[in-house]
Design a protein around this motif. Structure first.
Motif, PDB file in Angstrom:
ATOM      1  N   PHE A 132       0.429  -0.983   0.277  1.00 47.92           N
ATOM      2  CA  PHE A 132       0.164   0.055  -0.312  1.00 47.92           C
ATOM      3  C   PHE A 132       0.804   1.271   0.261  1.00 47.92           C
ATOM      4  N   LYS A 133       1.852   0.756   0.714  1.00 46.83           N
ATOM      5  CA  LYS A 133       2.954   2.037   0.899  1.00 46.83           C
ATOM      6  C   LYS A 133       3.174   2.806  -0.098  1.00 46.83           C
ATOM      7  N   ASP A 134       3.796   1.835  -1.540  1.00 49.48           N
ATOM      8  CA  ASP A 134       4.327   1.938  -2.155  1.00 49.48           C
ATOM      9  C   ASP A 134       3.161   2.479  -3.592  1.00 49.48           C
ATOM     10  N   LEU A 135       2.334   2.626  -3.556  1.00 52.27           N
ATOM     11  CA  LEU A 135       1.654   3.481  -4.290  1.00 52.27           C
ATOM     12  C   LEU A 135       1.533   4.758  -4.445  1.00 52.27           C
ATOM     13  N   LEU A 136       1.520   5.174  -5.492  1.00 57.33           N
ATOM     14  CA  LEU A 136       1.617   6.305  -5.675  1.00 57.33           C
ATOM     15  C   LEU A 136       0.503   7.202  -5.100  1.00 57.33           C
ATOM     16  N   GLY A 137       1.225   8.900  -4.337  1.00 59.72           N
ATOM     17  CA  GLY A 137       0.803   9.346  -3.696  1.00 59.72           C
ATOM     18  C   GLY A 137       0.697   8.684  -2.384  1.00 59.72           C
ATOM     19  N   VAL A 138       0.557   7.829  -1.792  1.00 59.59           N
ATOM     20  CA  VAL A 138       0.682   7.737  -0.157  1.00 59.59           C
ATOM     21  C   VAL A 138       1.459   7.420   0.507  1.00 59.59           C
ATOM     22  N   ASN A 139       0.985   8.347   1.606  1.00 55.22           N
ATOM     23  CA  ASN A 139       1.860   9.377   3.023  1.00 55.22           C
ATOM     24  C   ASN A 139       2.598   8.005   3.568  1.00 55.22           C
ATOM     25  N   GLU A 140       1.201   7.476   3.971  1.00 55.12           N
ATOM     26  CA  GLU A 140       1.340   6.645   5.403  1.00 55.12           C
ATOM     27  C   GLU A 140       0.483   5.606   5.232  1.00 55.12           C
ATOM     28  N   VAL A 141       0.467   5.206   5.900  1.00 54.93           N
ATOM     29  CA  VAL A 141      -0.621   3.671   6.278  1.00 54.93           C
ATOM     30  C   VAL A 141      -0.663   3.145   7.052  1.00 54.93           C
ATOM     31  N   ASN A 142      -1.950   3.557   8.255  1.00 49.74           N
ATOM     32  CA  ASN A 142      -2.001   3.249   9.512  1.00 49.74           C
ATOM     33  C   ASN A 142      -2.524   1.157   9.524  1.00 49.74           C
ATOM     34  N   ASN A 143      -2.086   0.638  10.032  1.00 48.49           N
ATOM     35  CA  ASN A 143      -2.963  -0.495  10.772  1.00 48.49           C
ATOM     36  C   ASN A 143      -3.659  -0.118  12.421  1.00 48.49           C
ATOM     37  N   SER A 144      -5.091   1.099  11.770  1.00 52.39           N
ATOM     38  CA  SER A 144      -5.341   1.026  12.611  1.00 52.39           C
ATOM     39  C   SER A 144      -6.495   0.242  13.763  1.00 52.39           C
ATOM     40  N   GLN A 145      -7.143  -1.322  13.149  1.00 50.26           N
ATOM     41  CA  GLN A 145      -7.064  -2.040  13.581  1.00 50.26           C
ATOM     42  C   GLN A 145      -7.031  -3.132  13.312  1.00 50.26           C
ATOM     43  N   LYS A 146      -7.341  -4.460  14.116  1.00 51.78           N
ATOM     44  CA  LYS A 146      -7.652  -5.658  13.231  1.00 51.78           C
ATOM     45  C   LYS A 146      -7.844  -5.882  11.832  1.00 51.78           C
ATOM     46  N   ASN A 147      -6.452  -6.320  10.677  1.00 52.87           N
ATOM     47  CA  ASN A 147      -7.189  -6.452   9.012  1.00 52.87           C
ATOM     48  C   ASN A 147      -8.012  -4.214   8.875  1.00 52.87           C
ATOM     49  N   GLU A 148      -7.831  -3.105   9.447  1.00 55.08           N
ATOM     50  CA  GLU A 148      -8.323  -2.417   8.580  1.00 55.08           C
ATOM     51  C   GLU A 148      -6.942  -1.288   8.481  1.00 55.08           C
ATOM     52  N   PHE A 149      -7.008  -0.432   7.379  1.00 53.73           N
ATOM     53  CA  PHE A 149      -5.584  -0.102   7.059  1.00 53.73           C
ATOM     54  C   PHE A 149      -6.121   1.800   6.801  1.00 53.73           C
ATOM     55  N   VAL A 150      -6.095   2.392   6.942  1.00 56.78           N
ATOM     56  CA  VAL A 150      -5.749   4.097   6.858  1.00 56.78           C
ATOM     57  C   VAL A 150      -4.725   4.454   6.180  1.00 56.78           C
ATOM     58  N   LEU A 151      -5.097   4.800   4.785  1.00 59.58           N
ATOM     59  CA  LEU A 151      -3.708   5.105   3.652  1.00 59.58           C
ATOM     60  C   LEU A 151      -4.232   6.435   4.231  1.00 59.58           C
ATOM     61  N   GLN A 152      -3.450   7.292   4.264  1.00 58.92           N
ATOM     62  CA  GLN A 152      -3.489   8.923   4.358  1.00 58.92           C
ATOM     63  C   GLN A 152      -2.677   9.214   2.583  1.00 58.92           C
ATOM     64  N   TYR A 153      -3.198  10.388   2.248  1.00 58.23           N
ATOM     65  CA  TYR A 153      -2.894  10.514   0.747  1.00 58.23           C
ATOM     66  C   TYR A 153      -3.009  11.917  -0.055  1.00 58.23           C
ATOM     67  N   ASP A 154      -1.843  12.503  -0.399  1.00 54.99           N
ATOM     68  CA  ASP A 154      -2.043  13.606  -1.484  1.00 54.99           C
ATOM     69  C   ASP A 154      -3.105  14.058  -2.336  1.00 54.99           C
ATOM     70  N   MET A 155      -3.549  14.308  -2.071  1.00 55.09           N
ATOM     71  CA  MET A 155      -4.863  14.264  -3.127  1.00 55.09           C
ATOM     72  C   MET A 155      -4.565  14.694  -4.209  1.00 55.09           C
ATOM     73  N   SER A 156      -3.797  15.666  -4.770  1.00 60.80           N
ATOM     74  CA  SER A 156      -3.208  16.182  -6.047  1.00 60.80           C
ATOM     75  C   SER A 156      -2.568  14.376  -6.821  1.00 60.80           C
ATOM     76  N   GLU A 157      -2.353  13.663  -6.274  1.00 60.76           N
ATOM     77  CA  GLU A 157      -1.451  12.426  -6.574  1.00 60.76           C
ATOM     78  C   GLU A 157      -2.839  11.830  -7.092  1.00 60.76           C
ATOM     79  N   GLY A 158      -3.355  11.562  -5.578  1.00 54.63           N
ATOM     80  CA  GLY A 158      -4.818  10.678  -5.473  1.00 54.63           C
ATOM     81  C   GLY A 158      -5.334  10.373  -5.663  1.00 54.63           C
TER      82      GLY A 158
END
Lengths: 302, 277
Positions: free
Chosen positions: A241-267
């Motif tokens: 997920f981190k390798d995807l273009l525009g993604v700044n950060e990936v948080n494993n917020s809960q078990k099996n749940e991931f929050v991808l924070q990304y740059d709106m202009s690129e994502g």
């Protein structure tokens, strides 16, 4: 836009315990407003002050420019107070008609108004019954119905779906959504999924203070995607997920749940690329949410 | 959906007063109160009042009344022109305050305890609720009073049809006086009902406070006679004087219950306005 509720330095103490500590906020008319916070945060105390049931120890609060409980607000402000019950000695019709008459309806119109609001909560058939003949959930819906009588501009619901079965809780949410263009709702609840679906503005109370006052759909340069995976083996999708273009950060917020924070202009097409990535790796996903869950927004830094 | 009238303090006060009648006539508790009232008054009407003309003149009755109210009291009591109303007067002056205390004890207490008051205060001011309930209770007592006065009137006419004009006159004088008698008791229960969260507790508290106040004033005035006048704060203080009066002269004692009523209403209204719901 004139705020419908203005609070300045609002403090409420019960003996030595401070339930509210100098709240300052303004709320505007519009989409439903969520009031959230843990038990004992002061939500019900704030509701009670807004309804005029309690007087603040210090500070000032106005609703539509008037003090809570003042005559100018009768019929304009409605509420479902927590734990308040109808009188078991009278039929529901009799009590709702009484409330209707106090709001200015004549007897006949009050009866038809009682019927109308009961039908909104799908309880039109119980109008002539006494509250004791109804289940807990039905009684709760009747008390929600009383808050809908007339044409209130502000409707405050304290835990409206607590104790309701899923079907009726859904009906109440639908009803709030449908009526939200006619009145501003303030809803206190622990059910964040429910508030997420209904509300745009969130007022978060913690230990008697406002910890957040934000708009859920706020425009920002940072975007979020929340994905719930069906991961059965020990695969960690975070690096992919981190390798995807525009993604700044990936948080494993809960078990099996991931929050991808990304740059709106690129994502802009990140959701599509994310699904492609999942497919290429042979993973399964359960749910993809555009943005963050309300729970994540409120408590990710906790 | 048409909202016909703008909600106002007095309109709502009247709606709340009328709703008290519904509470009395359409709830089991209200109907039981009426039944208890009717049974007690049935026996009073059936025996002492119906046979009043026979025993008002007998020496035993005169001695008992003379012992209770003195010779002046006895002579004034006997001046009521209709025997049935003489006996009615003796019973009602002391029974109506007790009824009042019992049936008006739940003016706001159970609604506050249940949370029902929260629904009402979103639509009516606390003043409308407090005074509306008080007036409603007065209307109820007026209806009950009219009921027993009418029964006594017909009984007296049944016994002596020539008496009807005097009987009607007595009924009116006694009706007005008895409404004044129950005023401070109803206001006192409005105050206690606003102070506690159950009608039973309101009754107990009223009896304890009433007893303690009488006892304390008795002790203080025994030690320091200047405190004697404090007895005027006790509801029912004028009843002894009232029973020794007759005709419209009875109204000379009305000032005290009226002042007491105003004081209790002020206290009760203040308590309810400041209380948390």
């Amino acid at each position: 836009m004139n705020p419908i509720i203005q609070c300045t330095g609002l403090t409420k103490s019960f003996g030595s315990k401070q339930a509210l500590r100098g709240l300052d906020f303004e709320l505007n008319a519009g989409a439903p407003i969520a009031l959230v916070g843990p038990n004992g945060a002061g939500k019900t105390t704030l509701f009670s002050i807004l309804c005029g049931y309690l007087k603040p120890t210090q500070g000032n609060v106005t609703i539509f420019g008037h003090q809570p409980g003042s005559q100018a607000l009768f019929g304009k402000v409605a509420a479902l107070p927590q734990d308040a019950q109808l009188d078991p000695r009278f039929s529901i019709a009799r009590q709702l008609m009484f409330y209707g008459q106090l709001q200015g309806f004549d007897k006949k119109t009050a009866r038809s108004e009682a019927q109308r609001v009961l039908e909104l909560v799908e309880l039109g058939e119980v109008i002539d019954q006494k509250p004791g003949a109804l289940s807990h959930g039905m009684r709760k819906r009747v008390t929600i119905a009383q808050a809908l009588m007339g044409t209130p501009d502000l409707i405050m619901l304290d835990e409206p779906t607590a104790g309701l079965d899923p079907k009726n809780a859904r009906n109440i949410r639908q009803m709030v959504a449908e009526l939200s263009d006619q009145a501003t709702f303030i809803i206190s609840s622990h059910n964040l999924n429910e508030l997420e679906r209904l509300s745009e503005t969130v007022l978060c109370l913690e230990m008697g203070e406002i910890s957040q006052h934000s708009t859920i759909s706020s425009k920002s340069e940072t975007g979020y995607l929340t994905i719930q995976m069906n991961v059965t083996d020990n695969v960690d999708p975070t690096p992919a997920f981190k390798d995807l273009l525009g993604v700044n950060e990936v948080n494993n917020s809960q078990k099996n749940e991931f929050v991808l924070q990304y740059d709106m202009s690129e994502g802009l097409d990140l959701d599509q690329r994310l699904l492609e990535c999942i497919a290429e790796n042979g993973w399964n996903y359960h749910q993809l949410i555009k943005g963050q869950t309300l729970e994540e927004q409120l408590f990710s830094n906790a | 959906m048409e909202q016909l009238q703008r909600p106002g303090t007095f309109r709502n006060l009247w709606i709340i007063s009328r709703f008290e009648l519904v509470r009395l006539f359409q709830t089991p508790r209200g109907l039981m109160s009426i039944a208890a009232f009717a049974i007690i008054w049935y026996f009073i009407l059936r025996y002492p009042i119906f046979k009043a003309s026979q025993f008002v003149g007998i020496p035993g009755f005169r001695e008992s009344v003379g012992d209770m109210f003195g010779q002046v009291g006895l002579s004034n009591l006997l001046e009521w022109p209709v025997a049935e109303f003489t006996v009615f007067w003796i019973f009602s002056v002391f029974l109506f305050p007790i009824f009042s205390l019992l049936i008006t004890s739940d003016q706001t207490s159970s609604d506050r305890s249940r949370g029902t008051m929260r629904f009402i205060t979103l639509r009516a001011s606390r003043d409308s609720i407090f005074f509306g309930r008080f007036i409603g209770q007065l209307i109820i007592q007026a209806l009950l009073l009219i009921g027993v006065l009418t029964a006594t009137f017909f009984m007296s006419v049944w016994n002596n049809s020539l008496n009807w004009a005097e009987a009607l006159d007595s009924a009116m004088i006694m009706g007005v006086n008895l409404m004044i008698v129950v005023l401070p008791f109803t206001a006192m229960m409005a105050f206690f009902s606003a102070s506690v969260r159950s009608s039973r507790l309101a009754i107990i508290l009223a009896i304890i406070c009433w007893g303690l106040t009488v006892g304390l004033i008795g002790y203080l005035s025994y030690k320091w006679p200047i405190f004697e006048n404090l007895i005027y704060i006790v509801p029912g203080r004028q009843l002894g004087d009232l029973i020794q009066s007759n005709d419209w002269a009875t109204l000379q004692h009305a000032w005290l219950p009226v002042v007491q009523t105003v004081a209790f209403l002020f206290l009760g209204r203040t308590v309810l306005a400041r209380s948390s719901l």
